[in-house]
Structures are given as structure tokens and as C-alpha cells.
Design an enzyme around this catalytic site. Structure first.
Site, PDB file in Angstrom:
ATOM      1  N   GLN A  16     -10.089  -3.743  -3.709  1.00 44.81           N
ATOM      2  CA  GLN A  16     -11.402  -3.291  -3.237  1.00 44.81           C
ATOM      3  C   GLN A  16     -12.481  -3.608  -4.284  1.00 44.81           C
ATOM      4  O   GLN A  16     -13.591  -4.041  -3.961  1.00 44.81           O
ATOM      5  CB  GLN A  16     -11.366  -1.778  -2.972  1.00 44.81           C
ATOM      6  CG  GLN A  16     -12.678  -1.242  -2.467  1.00 44.81           C
ATOM      7  CD  GLN A  16     -13.050  -1.811  -1.107  1.00 44.81           C
ATOM      8  OE1 GLN A  16     -12.248  -1.800  -0.193  1.00 44.81           O
ATOM      9  NE2 GLN A  16     -14.266  -2.326  -0.972  1.00 44.81           N
TER      10      GLN A  16
ATOM     11  N   ASP B 134     -17.302   7.264  -1.614  1.00 45.43           N
ATOM     12  CA  ASP B 134     -16.104   7.070  -0.798  1.00 45.43           C
ATOM     13  C   ASP B 134     -15.839   8.397  -0.088  1.00 45.43           C
ATOM     14  O   ASP B 134     -16.460   9.428  -0.408  1.00 45.43           O
ATOM     15  CB  ASP B 134     -14.922   6.655  -1.701  1.00 45.43           C
ATOM     16  CG  ASP B 134     -13.661   6.290  -0.919  1.00 45.43           C
ATOM     17  OD1 ASP B 134     -13.742   6.089   0.306  1.00 45.43           O
ATOM     18  OD2 ASP B 134     -12.585   6.200  -1.539  1.00 45.43           O
TER      19      ASP B 134
ATOM     20  N   ARG C 143       0.879  -1.182   0.000  1.00 47.80           N
ATOM     21  CA  ARG C 143       0.000   0.000   0.000  1.00 47.80           C
ATOM     22  C   ARG C 143       0.909   1.221   0.000  1.00 47.80           C
ATOM     23  O   ARG C 143       1.686   1.422   0.943  1.00 47.80           O
ATOM     24  CB  ARG C 143      -0.920  -0.012   1.228  1.00 47.80           C
ATOM     25  CG  ARG C 143      -1.636   1.298   1.418  1.00 47.80           C
ATOM     26  CD  ARG C 143      -2.763   1.223   2.423  1.00 47.80           C
ATOM     27  NE  ARG C 143      -3.903   0.530   1.863  1.00 47.80           N
ATOM     28  CZ  ARG C 143      -5.138   0.593   2.367  1.00 47.80           C
ATOM     29  NH1 ARG C 143      -5.385   1.308   3.447  1.00 47.80           N
ATOM     30  NH2 ARG C 143      -6.123  -0.059   1.792  1.00 47.80           N
TER      31      ARG C 143
HETATM   32  N1  NVA Z   1      -9.959   6.659  -1.173  1.00 48.20           N
HETATM   33  C1  NVA Z   1      -9.554   6.188   0.135  1.00 48.20           C
HETATM   34  C2  NVA Z   1      -9.810   4.727   0.244  1.00 48.20           C
HETATM   35  C3  NVA Z   1      -9.440   4.123   1.561  1.00 48.20           C
HETATM   36  C4  NVA Z   1      -9.644   2.644   1.596  1.00 48.20           C
HETATM   37  C5  NVA Z   1      -8.096   6.495   0.366  1.00 48.20           C
HETATM   38  O1  NVA Z   1      -7.282   6.402  -0.569  1.00 48.20           O
HETATM   39  O2  NVA Z   1      -7.768   6.882   1.491  1.00 48.20           O
HETATM   40  N1   CP Z   2     -11.285  -0.325   2.166  1.00 42.43           N
HETATM   41  C1   CP Z   2     -10.013  -0.424   2.609  1.00 42.43           C
HETATM   42  O1   CP Z   2      -9.062  -0.631   1.832  1.00 42.43           O
HETATM   43  O2   CP Z   2      -9.892  -0.302   3.949  1.00 42.43           O
HETATM   44  P1   CP Z   2      -8.536  -0.152   4.774  1.00 42.43           P
HETATM   45  O3   CP Z   2      -7.958   1.197   4.449  1.00 42.43           O
HETATM   46  O4   CP Z   2      -8.959  -0.279   6.202  1.00 42.43           O
HETATM   47  O5   CP Z   2      -7.586  -1.236   4.356  1.00 42.43           O
END
Ligand code: NVA
Ligand code: CP
Length: 304
Positions: free
Chosen positions: A136, A223, A106
Site C-alpha cells: 500500500q 484509514d 495476506r
Molecule cells: N487497516 C486496514 C487496511 C485494509 C486495506 C485493515 O487492516 O483492515
Molecule cells: N487497500 C487495500 O489493501 O485494499 P484491499 O483490502 O481491498 O486489498
């Protein structure tokens, strides 16, 4: 099943057939788990998880998924790695490939994943970047399949920020043949290249009008307005009140429309509590399905 691609960075690496097969495989794994069946197809395999950003669902579903498949996961914050002291991505990728069988990362910059996958001899999975969140969307389409049975003829409405999750949602639509209507304020549209590539396969309606986008939708998705890479308290003013998913807006969708959100959600911001906690919401099934789709993906990418 085994996928042709070595990595999963955007969903564009999958064929439509593979996308649907992954979802069907996830549904089988879910049924098996409910019967307490866990086939150790990844026995002795190790997943390295690298997090530059926080996570609840992604981290726990990948780690639990590896365990249930007979394997093991190592969780690393990038701050704890030599990466934080200047070791290159190339050398990190080469080293991890000698110890473990797959990397899930990530990250902020999507290019970092591309570099990691170029130098790793093992599969690399995108656990969210500033640009995409493919895992996701596998869970989202699994949830849509469970609730609607078939993708044919469906319409998704994405309301709010045209962000990383939205970009992957558009690819998911292109792979499944589902129509999508996207309402964002001006300047918050999804990625132009993603739209351009996906328009070859599906109808995409881009608008600034949420009522227009949600009309007759079977699936309504939103979102947060503040992604991890985009934290700015003033951003919310561009979205509220017009883009909030509340019951009045939901009433423009099909009467059996479902509401989805990748979570974490900010209640009373992008969605009201009455919608996210209401009868049309499927967000907890959607969250659970991260586990089943992650397992299907890991089992299909990691070589024996
Ligand atoms: N769009 C959000 C999704 C989190 C799972 C982010 O990138 O923080
Ligand atoms: N939806 C999602 O990726 O959640 P987290 O940020 O908790 O991993």
C-alpha cells in the site's frame, strides 16, 4: 531493476535508493500501460496468492499485474488449502516453491509471513498483515511523487488509528526523508519499534491532537478505525468526532494538501464524503497505483 532483498515483508528490507527506484519504475510502467505497451518480463512465471482475509484491491492488482507482465496468478483462500487441515507453513512454503515463482500472502499474524519466507526458496510478499501493509505504501508514495513531484520538504499528517498501514507509512517516510506527524487517541499509537528505528532518519511528531498534526501538512492520510483484525463496534467512540477528517480539519493543512486513504473507507466515520469525494482527494489514483507498484515489485523480485 532487481532488488537485493529476497522478500518484501515490511519495507525495512529496502534501501532508500531502491524505494525511490521502485517508485520511478512504477511511474514508467504506468506510462507504458497508457500507451498499450506491456513487456512480458514475467513470461511463464506464476504468483501464488494466499488470502486469510478479504481483499479487493490487493487481489485484483496483483492478478492483473501478473497477467500484464506475461505471467499468471493463482488465488487461494487459506481455507481451501491443506493449511486449514493442519499442514505446516514450512511444508506449504517448500511445496509452493517447487511449483511457482513468488508467494504473496495476506495474513493475520505477521510471524506467519516470516516463517513462510524462511522456508520458501522463492520471494514472499506481504499483502497485508496485522502489523504492516508495505505494498500500500509503495502505491501511496508513487501517488505523492506524481502529485507533489518531489519528496523533499514534504510533511505527511496521519490522523486516526496507528495501525498496520500507519506502521508501513512511517517506514516509507524514513526511506524517502519525508516528515510525519501522527495524531491518535491514547492507546492507538503505531508500533514503538517502528517509531524508534525510523526516528534515526526523520522527524516524527506523535500527538493526540489532530489539529496540531495536520498543521501545514502537504499530505493528509487516514484509514478505517476498524481493521479486519480489529473489528469492535465500540472502537469508533474513541475516535469520533475528534479524529474525523472533515473540511474544517483539512483547512488546517496546506491549501494544496492532498487527501489519501488506502480504502476501503467508511464515509462519515474516519472521513466525510465531502473530503473523500472532494477536490483534494487522490484516493482513486492511489488505488490505481496499486497496480503499477505491484508490477514494479513483482518484476524486481522474481528472478529470471
Ligand atoms: N487497516 C486496514 C487496511 C485494509 C486495506 C485493515 O487492516 O483492515
Ligand atoms: N487497500 C487495500 O489493501 O485494499 P484491499 O483490502 O481491498 O486489498
Amino acid at each position: 531493476m532487481k532488488l537485493k532483498t529476497k522478500n518484501l515483508l515490511t519495507l525495512a528490507e529496502l534501501t532508500p535508493k531502491e524505494f525511490v527506484q521502485l517508485i520511478d519504475y512504477s511511474i514508467i510502467l504506468k506510462k507504458e500501460l497508457k500507451r498499450n505497451v506491456n513487456k512480458p518480463v514475467l513470461k511463464n512465471k506464476t504468483l501464488t496468492m494466499i488470502f486469510q482475509k478479504p481483499s479487493t484491491r490487493t487481489r485484483v492488482s496483483f492478478e492483473t499485474g501478473m497477467y500484464q507482465l506475461g505471467g499468471h496468478a493463482i488465488n487461494l483462500s487459506s481455507n481451501d488449502m491443506q493449511l486449514s487441515r493442519g499442514e505446516s507453513i514450512e511444508d506449504t512454503a517448500r511445496t509452493l516453491s517447487r511449483f511457482t515463482d513468488c508467494i504473496m500472502a495476506r495474513v493475520y499474524d505477521h510471524n506467519l509471513l516470516e516463517k513462510l519466507s524462511e522456508y520458501a526458496s522463492i520471494p514472499v510478499i506481504n499483502g497485508l498483515s496485522n502489523s504492516f501493509h508495505p505494498c500500500q505504501i509503495l502505491a501511496d508514495f508513487m501517488t505523492i511523487k506524481e502529485k507533489k513531484k518531489n519528496f523533499k520538504g514534504l510533511k505527511i499528517a496521519w490522523i486516526g488509528d496507528g495501525n498496520n498501514v500507519c506502521n508501513s507509512m512511517i517506514y516509507g517516510c524514513a526511506l524517502s526523508g519525508v516528515k510525519i506527524s501522527i495524531a491518535t487517541p491514547k492507546g492507538f499509537e503505531p508500533d514503538k519499534t517502528v517509531i524508534h528505528e525510523s526516528k534515526k532518519f526523520i522527524d516524527i511528531n506523535l500527538t493526540t491532537d489532530p489539529v496540531n498534526a495536520i498543521k501545514n501538512a502537504d499530505v493528509v492520510v487516514t484509514d478505517t478505525y476498524s481493521s479486519i483484525h480489529n473489528i469492535d463496534s465500540k472502537r469508533i467512540n474513541k475516535f469520533l468526532p475528534k479524529y474525523q477528517i472533515n473540511q474544517t480539519l483539512m483547512n488546517n493543512a496546506q491549501s494544496d494538501a492532498i487527501f489519501m486513504h488506502c480504502l476501503p473507507a467508511k464515509r462519515e466515520s474516519e472521513v466525510t464524503s465531502s473530503v473523500i469525494d472532494g477536490p483534494q482527494s487522490v484516493v482513486w489514483d492511489e488505488a490505481e497505483n496499486r497496480l503499477h507498484t505491484q508490477k514494479a515489485l513483482l518484476a524486481s523480485l522474481i528472478r529470471a
